[in-house]
Design a protein around this motif. Structure first.
Motif, PDB file in Angstrom:
ATOM      1  N   MET A   1       0.431  -1.018   0.135  1.00 58.27           N
ATOM      2  CA  MET A   1      -0.268  -0.169   0.108  1.00 58.27           C
ATOM      3  C   MET A   1       0.978   1.632   0.297  1.00 58.27           C
ATOM      4  SD  MET A   1      -2.825   0.974   2.461  1.00 58.27           S
ATOM      5  CE  MET A   1      -3.765  -1.306   2.419  1.00 58.27           C
ATOM      6  N   ASP A   2       0.511   2.075  -0.743  1.00 63.46           N
ATOM      7  CA  ASP A   2       1.784   3.095  -0.826  1.00 63.46           C
ATOM      8  C   ASP A   2       0.938   4.660  -0.292  1.00 63.46           C
ATOM      9  OD1 ASP A   2       3.087   5.310  -2.309  1.00 63.46           O
ATOM     10  OD2 ASP A   2       1.983   5.847  -3.934  1.00 63.46           O
ATOM     11  N   ILE A   3       2.372   4.761   0.676  1.00 62.36           N
ATOM     12  CA  ILE A   3       1.280   5.463   1.591  1.00 62.36           C
ATOM     13  C   ILE A   3       1.605   7.461   1.490  1.00 62.36           C
ATOM     14  CG2 ILE A   3       4.807   6.102   2.565  1.00 62.36           C
ATOM     15  CD1 ILE A   3       1.681   5.690   5.329  1.00 62.36           C
ATOM     16  N   ASP A   4       2.196   7.285   0.133  1.00 62.02           N
ATOM     17  CA  ASP A   4       2.369   9.132  -0.407  1.00 62.02           C
ATOM     18  C   ASP A   4       0.389   8.568  -0.859  1.00 62.02           C
ATOM     19  OD1 ASP A   4       4.080   9.608  -0.013  1.00 62.02           O
ATOM     20  OD2 ASP A   4       5.290   8.794  -1.990  1.00 62.02           O
ATOM     21  N   GLU A   5       0.220   7.834  -1.236  1.00 66.36           N
ATOM     22  CA  GLU A   5      -1.254   7.766  -1.856  1.00 66.36           C
ATOM     23  C   GLU A   5      -2.657   8.117  -1.223  1.00 66.36           C
ATOM     24  OE1 GLU A   5      -2.344   4.112  -4.542  1.00 66.36           O
ATOM     25  OE2 GLU A   5      -4.314   4.799  -4.668  1.00 66.36           O
ATOM     26  N   VAL A 136      -3.692   7.809  15.618  1.00 66.15           N
ATOM     27  CA  VAL A 136      -2.385   7.373  14.680  1.00 66.15           C
ATOM     28  C   VAL A 136      -1.903   5.764  14.785  1.00 66.15           C
ATOM     29  CG1 VAL A 136      -0.345   7.703  14.312  1.00 66.15           C
ATOM     30  CG2 VAL A 136      -1.506   9.763  14.572  1.00 66.15           C
ATOM     31  N   HIS A 137      -2.013   5.275  16.009  1.00 67.29           N
ATOM     32  CA  HIS A 137      -1.810   4.243  16.062  1.00 67.29           C
ATOM     33  C   HIS A 137      -3.125   3.308  15.742  1.00 67.29           C
ATOM     34  CE1 HIS A 137      -0.871   0.419  18.729  1.00 67.29           C
ATOM     35  NE2 HIS A 137      -1.641   0.315  19.157  1.00 67.29           N
ATOM     36  N   ARG A 138      -4.162   3.576  16.231  1.00 64.50           N
ATOM     37  CA  ARG A 138      -5.157   2.619  15.473  1.00 64.50           C
ATOM     38  C   ARG A 138      -5.563   2.171  14.278  1.00 64.50           C
ATOM     39  NH1 ARG A 138      -8.912   5.686  17.604  1.00 64.50           N
ATOM     40  NH2 ARG A 138      -9.411   6.592  15.426  1.00 64.50           N
ATOM     41  N   ILE A 139      -5.106   3.365  13.415  1.00 65.51           N
ATOM     42  CA  ILE A 139      -5.648   3.376  11.755  1.00 65.51           C
ATOM     43  C   ILE A 139      -3.778   3.065  11.153  1.00 65.51           C
ATOM     44  CG2 ILE A 139      -6.090   5.377   9.930  1.00 65.51           C
ATOM     45  CD1 ILE A 139      -7.093   7.173  11.888  1.00 65.51           C
ATOM     46  N   THR A 140      -3.365   3.386  11.971  1.00 69.04           N
ATOM     47  CA  THR A 140      -2.467   2.851  10.907  1.00 69.04           C
ATOM     48  C   THR A 140      -1.783   1.413  11.174  1.00 69.04           C
ATOM     49  OG1 THR A 140      -0.720   3.383  12.940  1.00 69.04           O
ATOM     50  CG2 THR A 140      -0.439   4.530  10.669  1.00 69.04           C
ATOM     51  N   LEU A 145      -0.421  -0.659   7.510  1.00 71.28           N
ATOM     52  CA  LEU A 145       0.872  -0.597   7.552  1.00 71.28           C
ATOM     53  C   LEU A 145       1.774  -0.560   8.471  1.00 71.28           C
ATOM     54  CD1 LEU A 145      -0.493   3.673   6.954  1.00 71.28           C
ATOM     55  CD2 LEU A 145       0.658   1.593   5.372  1.00 71.28           C
ATOM     56  N   VAL A 146       0.939  -0.760   9.655  1.00 67.49           N
ATOM     57  CA  VAL A 146       2.158  -1.953  10.988  1.00 67.49           C
ATOM     58  C   VAL A 146       1.555  -2.974  11.536  1.00 67.49           C
ATOM     59  CG1 VAL A 146       3.151   0.586  11.692  1.00 67.49           C
ATOM     60  CG2 VAL A 146       1.337   0.722  13.107  1.00 67.49           C
ATOM     61  N   LYS A 147       1.698  -3.353  12.281  1.00 64.13           N
ATOM     62  CA  LYS A 147       1.112  -4.832  13.506  1.00 64.13           C
ATOM     63  C   LYS A 147       1.932  -4.237  14.494  1.00 64.13           C
ATOM     64  CE  LYS A 147       0.036  -8.240   9.810  1.00 64.13           C
ATOM     65  NZ  LYS A 147      -0.434  -6.885   8.866  1.00 64.13           N
ATOM     66  N   MET A 159       8.043   5.231  11.679  1.00 67.66           N
ATOM     67  CA  MET A 159       9.804   5.897  10.898  1.00 67.66           C
ATOM     68  C   MET A 159      10.359   5.308  10.037  1.00 67.66           C
ATOM     69  SD  MET A 159      10.588   7.239  14.583  1.00 67.66           S
ATOM     70  CE  MET A 159      12.347   7.984  13.966  1.00 67.66           C
ATOM     71  N   ASN A 160      10.365   3.845   9.581  1.00 68.70           N
ATOM     72  CA  ASN A 160      10.878   2.496   8.643  1.00 68.70           C
ATOM     73  C   ASN A 160      10.758   3.047   7.676  1.00 68.70           C
ATOM     74  OD1 ASN A 160      13.081   1.884  10.679  1.00 68.70           O
ATOM     75  ND2 ASN A 160      11.992   0.235  11.369  1.00 68.70           N
ATOM     76  N   ILE A 161       8.764   3.454   7.526  1.00 67.95           N
ATOM     77  CA  ILE A 161       7.909   3.113   6.418  1.00 67.95           C
ATOM     78  C   ILE A 161       7.604   4.395   5.734  1.00 67.95           C
ATOM     79  CG2 ILE A 161       7.101   1.149   7.108  1.00 67.95           C
ATOM     80  CD1 ILE A 161       4.679   1.873   6.852  1.00 67.95           C
ATOM     81  N   VAL A 162       7.736   5.753   6.605  1.00 72.32           N
ATOM     82  CA  VAL A 162       6.839   6.329   5.887  1.00 72.32           C
ATOM     83  C   VAL A 162       8.120   7.887   5.669  1.00 72.32           C
ATOM     84  CG1 VAL A 162       5.644   8.339   6.579  1.00 72.32           C
ATOM     85  CG2 VAL A 162       5.145   6.415   7.662  1.00 72.32           C
ATOM     86  N   ASP A 163       7.900   8.024   4.703  1.00 71.27           N
ATOM     87  CA  ASP A 163       9.187   9.396   4.340  1.00 71.27           C
ATOM     88  C   ASP A 163       8.917  10.718   4.598  1.00 71.27           C
ATOM     89  OD1 ASP A 163      10.382  11.707   2.499  1.00 71.27           O
ATOM     90  OD2 ASP A 163       9.883  10.633   0.680  1.00 71.27           O
TER      91      ASP A 163
END
Ligand code: SF4
Length: 207
Positions: A1-5, A136-140, A145-147, A159-163
């Protein structure tokens, strides 16, 4: 899934949350007050506090029971009254009345954890930090995006996956998104701009 999108789609429907104060000491104190409290209550209580105590010196010299009276509508008001008075005293004594712009120094202040420090650093000092609160925790996690189990783990993963260019705005965007669309209970997946790519979208949408 593209975080920019994902960010682009959310930005089309959501106006980012804005902290109604610019002075760093007000941002710091209102963020401490916001812990485990609703935004509306925090806003109202912060306004009342800063009207009666318009600077750090007056908060540092305030009577505890008067501060408690003002903070009473929010949770943990006794603890928070003590904390903000102590913060005001430390800022005056150690930092000439300024808010330090380092995470380490901020986190030495009473009641300041990583989320509060990150909000102050990103909002007041334009530094790249991701402030991870419950939204932020719930939505991501819902988006896959995270587990993660805790906001601290989420911050590290993000921090590892978001520009880096998105770090500062992620909190303000997802807070409003979480209040209006991806709500804690019964998220409004039907109107969500991400419902075609979100693995947690309501089952009825996936039939
Ligand atoms: S589709 Fe539903 S669960 Fe997924 S982000 Fe949107 S509102 Fe949240």
């Amino acid at each position: 899934m593209d975080i920019d999108e994902i960010i682009e789609r959310i930005e089309k429907v959501i106006e980012p949350h804005r902290i109604p104060f610019r002075e760093p000491w007000k941002v710091l104190i209102s963020t401490v007050l916001s812990q485990r409290a609703k935004d509306e209550t925090t806003g109202m209580v912060s306004e009342n506090l800063f009207r009666r105590y318009p600077d750090l010196k007056s908060i540092a010299e305030a009577k505890l029971d008067d501060l408690e009276d003002i903070l009473r509508p929010i949770g943990f008001y006794r603890e928070k009254a003590r904390r903000i008075r102590e913060i005001a005293r430390i800022l005056l004594k150690n930092y000439g009345g300024n808010v330090p712009d380092s995470k380490e120094l901020l986190m030495n202040l009473p009641g300041v954890g990583t989320k509060t420090a990150n909000i102050v650093l990103s909002v007041c000092f334009d530094q790249d930090y991701i402030a991870v609160d419950t939204h932020v925790h719930r939505i991501t996690n819902r988006l896959g995006l995270v587990k993660t189990k805790t906001p601290e783990q989420t911050e590290k993963e993000l921090m590892n996956i978001v520009d880096r260019k998105h770090w500062k705005k992620l909190n303000s965007l997802l807070v409003e998104f979480g209040k209006n669309i991806c709500t804690p209970l019964r998220p409004k997946c039907v109107i969500c701009p991400l419902n075609d790519i979100c693995p947690s979208a309501s089952l009825s949408l996936k039939k």
